[in-house]
Design a protein around this motif. Structure first.
Motif, PDB file in Angstrom:
ATOM      1  N   ARG A  44       0.830  -1.357   0.024  1.00  0.00           N
ATOM      2  CA  ARG A  44      -0.045   0.041  -0.045  1.00  0.00           C
ATOM      3  C   ARG A  44       0.884   1.170  -0.098  1.00  0.00           C
ATOM      4  N   THR A  93       2.162   1.792  -3.313  1.00  0.00           N
ATOM      5  CA  THR A  93       1.097   2.186  -4.397  1.00  0.00           C
ATOM      6  C   THR A  93       0.964   3.849  -4.121  1.00  0.00           C
ATOM      7  N   GLN A  94       0.690   3.976  -2.989  1.00  0.00           N
ATOM      8  CA  GLN A  94       0.635   5.629  -2.478  1.00  0.00           C
ATOM      9  C   GLN A  94       1.654   6.559  -2.939  1.00  0.00           C
ATOM     10  N   LEU A 117       1.213   9.175  -5.507  1.00  0.00           N
ATOM     11  CA  LEU A 117       1.515  10.853  -5.440  1.00  0.00           C
ATOM     12  C   LEU A 117       2.573  11.430  -6.484  1.00  0.00           C
ATOM     13  N   THR A 134       1.788   6.002   5.802  1.00  0.00           N
ATOM     14  CA  THR A 134       1.366   7.024   5.107  1.00  0.00           C
ATOM     15  C   THR A 134       2.345   7.962   4.974  1.00  0.00           C
ATOM     16  N   ALA A 136       5.327   6.810   2.631  1.00  0.00           N
ATOM     17  CA  ALA A 136       4.876   6.789   1.278  1.00  0.00           C
ATOM     18  C   ALA A 136       4.669   8.181   0.679  1.00  0.00           C
ATOM     19  N   LEU A 137       4.345   9.213   1.239  1.00  0.00           N
ATOM     20  CA  LEU A 137       4.286  10.494   0.671  1.00  0.00           C
ATOM     21  C   LEU A 137       5.722  11.291   0.743  1.00  0.00           C
ATOM     22  N   GLY A 192       7.217   9.319  -2.263  1.00  0.00           N
ATOM     23  CA  GLY A 192       6.609  10.155  -3.285  1.00  0.00           C
ATOM     24  C   GLY A 192       7.289  11.060  -3.876  1.00  0.00           C
TER      25      GLY A 192
END
Length: 203
Positions: A40, A43-44, A48, A104, A107-108, A112
């Protein structure tokens, strides 16, 4: 379809994003997560990065002009952000956030942006958009960006195989190495930004 343009955009962005080089950093930041959370997070991060690159492709120059920000400033900011992440990896303080929040956040930032959608990828995309000669070229550039991001997602998606091979001890070593590499990337970004500013204001 302009295959030459597609190839140029795809190869250029793929080299800049460097999916194989992303794997150590991605594993260092997500290696302790369960497989589902790591997938996940990947994917995030890719989602982004795709969004950021598309936004800058469409309105990047207008946004920077409105904010009175030069491209080297964007490079320098990305470098400073990566320095902070590199220090976290080197000191082993990446596991402090809760699992859900950590997924989260990782990921960001930094996966990202600025690792996937960094100054290099943003600037390259903006330059290709400037060269485009009409709607067909814009579509080709968009497809090439999408193809690059799908490639990156596939690499991150199957990086779990490496996690199984390395085990916790190997992940720990990889984390320190990734921190060192990330620090080097950050210093290079900052140095490039300084050099660009010197050229800009000495011209």
């Amino acid at each position: 379809m302009n295959l030459k343009l597609f190839g140029e955009v795809f190869v250029t962005l793929l080299v800049i994003v460097d999916p194989p080089g992303m794997v150590p950093v991605f594993l260092a930041l997500t290696g302790t997560m369960p497989t589902k959370q790591r997938t996940r997070a990947g994917t995030q991060a890719v989602g982004l990065a795709l969004g950021v690159i598309v936004v800058f492709a469409v309105a990047g120059q207008t946004l920077l002009d409105y904010l009175h920000v030069q491209l080297p400033a964007l490079q320098g900011a990305g470098g400073l952000l990566l320095v902070l992440v590199a220090l976290q990896l080197l000191t082993g303080k990446t596991d402090e956030p809760s699992e859900q929040g950590g997924t989260t956040n990782v990921a960001l930032v930094p996966i990202g942006t600025p690792l996937l959608a960094g100054p290099g990828a943003i600037v390259a995309t903006m330059l290709f958009v400037r060269r485009a000669e009409g709607a067909p070229d814009y579509v080709v550039i968009g497809l090439a960006i999408l193809a690059v991001m799908i490639t990156v997602w596939l690499v991150l998606r199957f990086s779990g195989v490496i996690v199984k091979l390395l085990r916790p001890g190997g992940i720990e070593v990889l984390t320190r190495i990734a921190g060192l590499l990330l620090a080097a990337i950050a210093v290079q970004l900052i140095a490039d930004a300084v050099a660009a500013f010197v050229r800009l204001y000495s011209a």
